[in-house]
Design an enzyme around this catalytic site. Structure first.
Site, PDB file in Angstrom:
ATOM      1  CG  LEU A 132       5.487  63.130 -58.206  1.00  0.00           C
ATOM      2  CD1 LEU A 132       6.710  63.263 -57.307  1.00  0.00           C
ATOM      3  CD2 LEU A 132       5.879  63.125 -59.678  1.00  0.00           C
ATOM      4  CG  ASP A 133       4.383  66.527 -56.095  1.00  0.00           C
ATOM      5  OD1 ASP A 133       5.112  66.609 -55.096  1.00  0.00           O
ATOM      6  OD2 ASP A 133       4.752  66.842 -57.238  1.00  0.00           O
ATOM      7  CD  GLU A 134      -1.661  61.657 -56.920  1.00  0.00           C
ATOM      8  OE1 GLU A 134      -2.316  60.726 -56.413  1.00  0.00           O
ATOM      9  OE2 GLU A 134      -1.547  61.817 -58.148  1.00  0.00           O
TER      10      GLU A 134
END
Length: 276
Positions: A219-221
């Site tokens: 997530l969001d990485e």
């Protein structure tokens, strides 16, 4: 006729000479060239702008001269096809639609898909199809399947998450691997969840920014494409910071889509190579 050649492969001696030499043999003129070697990963990346008409044999001959597993692609100047996903926030979506209207981006937005109807009027004003696919009563996998099927009918090159406030399932990410670009405030992972700018205000942050990245299962990485920041001071309350943040998100998101549309991005593990 202008063509863009992209090359990525294991690093080796004489790669630039092999590529440019073959271009010369095929009467292709190089008008611009960028290259980069990741010395740690021993990977070579190159983007070449050409004039002339590459023959069908050009890519096969090029592959035969490069290390095994080399990825080489040719692109013409046509606009890249994009589908945008949205929820309720208008700033990133509106920014892209306006820039497309002004022909300031090398993209063609084929459709907008949202899980709420709030932005239909905005999208319709640009004469672009709008699909509302509600997630109410559906599991994440079920909703993602419906959204994915709607996207697939357009066969886009790029999928832009214009503040699409849904966590994507691994199945969705795999279905559109390396095609999905997301935008969010750059406080992460410091201020997770609702009202990040209020959290940032309470902590007295001194910069506000945004990050655009490719989407993967973390997530969001995913690999970062573009970022920007602007300073803030004690005179900015949470609402003022959020307004500044929205402007930066819009700019960074448009920048990321433009880089992708011009074939200036290479995914390099969990990082990117970004040519100017």
């Amino acid at each position: 006729m202008q063509t863009i050649l992209t090359t990525q492969c294991d690093d080796d001696v004489g790669l630039i000479a092999k590529i440019t030499g073959l271009c010369y043999e095929h009467n292709l003129n190089i008008t611009r060239n960028n290259e980069f070697v990741d010395k740690e990963a021993k990977r070579f990346f190159m983007r070449t702008e050409l004039t002339g008409e590459p023959s069908k044999a050009f890519l096969e001959q090029l592959k035969s001269q490069l290390p095994s597993g080399a990825k080489v692609e040719l692109f013409d100047e046509s606009k890249r096809k994009v589908v945008l996903l949205a929820t309720k926030e208008a700033h990133c979506l509106g920014g892209v639609l306006l820039k497309q209207y002004e022909q300031a981006l090398n993209i063609e937005v084929l459709a907008v898909i949202a899980n709420y109807p709030d932005l239909e009027k905005l999208v319709s004003g640009f004469d672009i199809p709008f699909h509302c696919i509600s997630n109410e009563g559906l599991s994440r996998a079920e909703h993602d399947k419906l959204v994915g099927d709607a996207i697939a009918q357009y066969q886009p090159d790029i999928i832009g998450l214009a503040k699409y406030m849904r966590i994507l399932s691994p199945e969705f990410v795999a279905r559109f691997e390396n095609k999905v670009i997301n935008i969010h405030h750059s406080f992460l992972p410091a201020f997770i969840g609702a009202k990040p700018y209020h959290q940032a205000f309470e902590r007295g942050v001194k910069i506000v920014g945004a990050t655009a990245h490719f989407v993967n299962n973390e997530l969001d990485e995913g690999p970062i494409i573009a970022q920007n920041v602007t300073p803030v001071t004690h005179i900015h309350n949470a609402e003022a910071m959020a307004k500044i943040g929205r402007d930066i998100e819009k700019t960074v998101f448009c920048n990321a889509l433009q880089l992708a549309s011009e074939h200036k991005l290479f995914i390099n593990g969990n990082r990117t190579v970004v040519f100017s």
